[in-house]
Design a protein around this motif. Structure first.
Motif, short mmCIF file in Angstrom:
data_model
loop_
_atom_site.label_atom_id
_atom_site.label_comp_id
_atom_site.label_asym_id
_atom_site.label_seq_id
_atom_site.Cartn_x
_atom_site.Cartn_y
_atom_site.Cartn_z
N ARG A 1 0.83 -1.21 0.00
CA ARG A 1 0.00 0.00 0.00
C ARG A 1 0.87 1.26 0.00
N GLU A 2 1.91 1.26 0.82
CA GLU A 2 2.80 2.42 0.87
C GLU A 2 3.57 2.58 -0.44
N ARG A 3 4.01 1.46 -1.01
CA ARG A 3 4.72 1.51 -2.29
C ARG A 3 3.82 2.05 -3.40
N LEU A 4 2.57 1.63 -3.42
CA LEU A 4 1.61 2.12 -4.39
C LEU A 4 1.38 3.62 -4.20
N ALA A 5 1.29 4.06 -2.96
CA ALA A 5 1.08 5.48 -2.68
C ALA A 5 2.25 6.33 -3.19
N VAL A 6 3.46 5.86 -2.97
CA VAL A 6 4.65 6.59 -3.44
C VAL A 6 4.67 6.63 -4.97
N ARG B 1 2.14 9.14 -6.16
CA ARG B 1 2.59 10.52 -5.95
C ARG B 1 3.65 10.92 -6.97
N GLU B 2 4.56 10.00 -7.28
CA GLU B 2 5.57 10.29 -8.30
C GLU B 2 4.92 10.53 -9.65
N TRP B 3 3.95 9.69 -10.02
CA TRP B 3 3.26 9.85 -11.29
C TRP B 3 2.51 11.18 -11.32
N MET B 4 1.81 11.50 -10.24
CA MET B 4 1.03 12.74 -10.19
C MET B 4 1.95 13.96 -10.27
N THR B 5 3.09 13.92 -9.61
CA THR B 5 4.04 15.03 -9.67
C THR B 5 4.59 15.19 -11.09
N ASP B 6 4.99 14.10 -11.71
CA ASP B 6 5.49 14.16 -13.08
C ASP B 6 4.43 14.68 -14.03
N ARG B 7 3.19 14.22 -13.87
CA ARG B 7 2.11 14.66 -14.75
C ARG B 7 1.83 16.15 -14.57
N CYS B 8 1.80 16.62 -13.34
CA CYS B 8 1.56 18.05 -13.08
C CYS B 8 2.69 18.89 -13.68
N LEU B 9 3.94 18.43 -13.52
CA LEU B 9 5.06 19.19 -14.09
C LEU B 9 5.02 19.18 -15.62
N GLN B 10 4.62 18.07 -16.22
CA GLN B 10 4.49 18.02 -17.67
C GLN B 10 3.41 18.99 -18.15
N LEU B 11 2.28 19.00 -17.48
CA LEU B 11 1.20 19.92 -17.87
C LEU B 11 1.62 21.38 -17.67
N TYR B 12 2.33 21.63 -16.59
CA TYR B 12 2.77 22.99 -16.29
C TYR B 12 3.79 23.47 -17.34
N SER B 13 4.73 22.61 -17.70
CA SER B 13 5.79 23.03 -18.62
C SER B 13 5.33 23.01 -20.07
N SER B 14 4.22 22.37 -20.39
CA SER B 14 3.75 22.34 -21.78
C SER B 14 3.01 23.62 -22.16
#
Length: 83
Positions: free
Chosen positions: A61-66, A69-82
């Motif tokens: 469960r903790e591994r899935l949560a991490v 969070r990594e995927w969500m951070t990468d996705r937000c940064l991709q949307l922000y920088s595009s």
């Protein structure tokens, strides 16, 4: 699908522990030393079997949560920088 199975398995382990502890308390309440000792050994065996399931579930469960969070951070940064 794996986390769903682990969640169901962890829930089953918790339900079994609940019934075993209730049996232990019933034996204690009835002052039945033989039944108490028997339930204590059964509970000890269940702990040996159930603890790894609970620990592995928490780890997954903790591994899935991490990972999420990594995927969500990468996705937000991709949307922000595009833009």
């Amino acid at each position: 699908a794996g986390m769903i199975v682990m969640t169901l398995l962890n829930t089953a382990v918790n339900v079994v522990f609940s019934y075993l502890v209730a049996g232990l308390w019933d034996a204690l309440d009835n002052k039945d030393k033989g039944e108490f000792n028997s339930m204590l050994w059964v509970l000890a065996g269940a702990l040996l079997i159930g603890s790894p399931v609970s620990v592995y579930y928490t780890y997954q469960r903790e591994r899935l949560a991490v990972s999420w969070r990594e995927w969500m951070t990468d996705r937000c940064l991709q949307l922000y920088s595009s833009n």
